[in-house]
Design an enzyme around this catalytic site. Sequence first.
Site, mmCIF file in Angstrom:
data_model
loop_
_atom_site.group_PDB
_atom_site.id
_atom_site.type_symbol
_atom_site.label_atom_id
_atom_site.label_comp_id
_atom_site.label_asym_id
_atom_site.label_seq_id
_atom_site.Cartn_x
_atom_site.Cartn_y
_atom_site.Cartn_z
ATOM 1 N N ASP A 7 0.864 -1.193 0.000
ATOM 2 C CA ASP A 7 0.000 0.000 0.000
ATOM 3 C C ASP A 7 0.895 1.236 0.000
ATOM 4 O O ASP A 7 2.078 1.159 0.322
ATOM 5 C CB ASP A 7 -0.932 0.023 1.229
ATOM 6 N N SER A 8 0.290 2.374 -0.327
ATOM 7 C CA SER A 8 1.034 3.636 -0.254
ATOM 8 C C SER A 8 1.419 3.948 1.193
ATOM 9 O O SER A 8 2.364 4.683 1.431
ATOM 10 C CB SER A 8 0.166 4.768 -0.797
ATOM 11 N N CYS A 70 -4.262 -1.562 -2.228
ATOM 12 C CA CYS A 70 -4.426 -0.131 -2.472
ATOM 13 C C CYS A 70 -5.257 0.012 -3.732
ATOM 14 O O CYS A 70 -4.852 -0.449 -4.803
ATOM 15 C CB CYS A 70 -3.043 0.506 -2.658
ATOM 16 N N GLU A 162 -2.677 9.264 7.698
ATOM 17 C CA GLU A 162 -1.215 9.061 7.719
ATOM 18 C C GLU A 162 -0.557 9.941 8.784
ATOM 19 O O GLU A 162 0.435 9.560 9.381
ATOM 20 C CB GLU A 162 -0.600 9.369 6.339
ATOM 21 N N CYS A 194 -11.146 2.649 -0.649
ATOM 22 C CA CYS A 194 -9.750 2.985 -0.325
ATOM 23 C C CYS A 194 -9.462 2.216 0.944
ATOM 24 O O CYS A 194 -10.269 2.250 1.891
ATOM 25 C CB CYS A 194 -9.598 4.484 -0.094
ATOM 26 N N HIS A 196 -7.561 2.714 3.294
ATOM 27 C CA HIS A 196 -7.424 3.510 4.521
ATOM 28 C C HIS A 196 -8.780 3.697 5.221
ATOM 29 O O HIS A 196 -8.836 3.882 6.435
ATOM 30 C CB HIS A 196 -6.874 4.908 4.220
HETATM 31 N N1 DGL Z 1 -5.020 2.939 0.560
HETATM 32 C C1 DGL Z 1 -4.971 3.597 -0.722
HETATM 33 C C2 DGL Z 1 -6.171 3.178 -1.541
HETATM 34 O O1 DGL Z 1 -6.756 2.122 -1.267
HETATM 35 C C3 DGL Z 1 -4.815 5.062 -0.485
HETATM 36 C C4 DGL Z 1 -4.151 5.759 -1.497
HETATM 37 C C5 DGL Z 1 -3.447 7.039 -1.204
HETATM 38 O O2 DGL Z 1 -2.291 6.953 -0.846
HETATM 39 O O3 DGL Z 1 -4.028 8.100 -1.477
HETATM 40 O O4 DGL Z 1 -6.559 3.823 -2.470
#
Ligand code: DGL
Length: 269
Positions: A7-8, A70, A162, A194, A196
């Site tokens: 993931d990011s 992600c 974050e 997402c 997150h």
């Molecule tokens: N968890 C990422 C997703 O599912 C987030 C992406 C982000 O870094 O903006 O899209």
Amino acid sequence: MAVGIFDSGLGGLTVLEAAQKRLPEVEFLYYADSAHAPYGVRTPEDIFQLTRAAVHDLWNRGCDLVILACNTASAAALRRMQEEGVPPGKRVLGVFVPLIEALTERQWGDNSPPREVEVKNVALFATPATVASRAFQRELAFRAIGVDVEAQACGGVVDAIEEGDLILAEALVRSHVDALKRKMPSPQAAILGCTHYPLMAEAFQDALGPEVTVYSQGDLVAASLADYLQRHPNMLGAGKGGYLTTGKPATVGSRATQFLRRKIEFQAA
Ligand code: DGL
């Protein structure tokens, strides 16, 4: 024997946690590209290059199978990576399909023509890049007809998570749900598109109301991974599990510990 989870940043932990519960015997190597998060405000080209580099890193560390936990990376990079060809014995999978199969009442890998489904009005909450890609609507159109999707780009929510600023994240969730409801007053279902967002699941459910079914990806992706590994046990890969980040390991580790309520230690990627 580790499966890579990418993931990011911290969002993929919601997928990792469900996968660890479902598959306690499997080791997972988690990779957070925290130095470049959030991805959701980047260009598709940028997201593709960053995702590609991280997935190659995980493959080189012995993870034969990498899950893009992600949506933003899945939307911008998955198809392109698969088209450019993955190295022999390696695989990369995304998170959209298990969710859409659940929403459209399909079994895994059911490729029959699109048909009418129970749910008619769906709210999609995702990052600006995922919403702009229309990848969710495309995958849905392969499987279902007559579903009205209203998408809401939730700017700022990933940044707030974050940063560990949950008060801001909650306020932003409420304002994005309000904005969605102005466009679609009575959604039957809401997709947290997402990884997150399940960290803010209560805020979403609260703002949407109890009559809206909220879908998140953790359990759905974990179930589909379990099914995949049963059919492809050779994809378990080599190497040890753990937690890697391109950001500051101590900071990322303490946020992860806060979210998962257990000690998580990250190493530098
Ligand atoms: N968890 C990422 C997703 O599912 C987030 C992406 C982000 O870094 O903006 O899209």
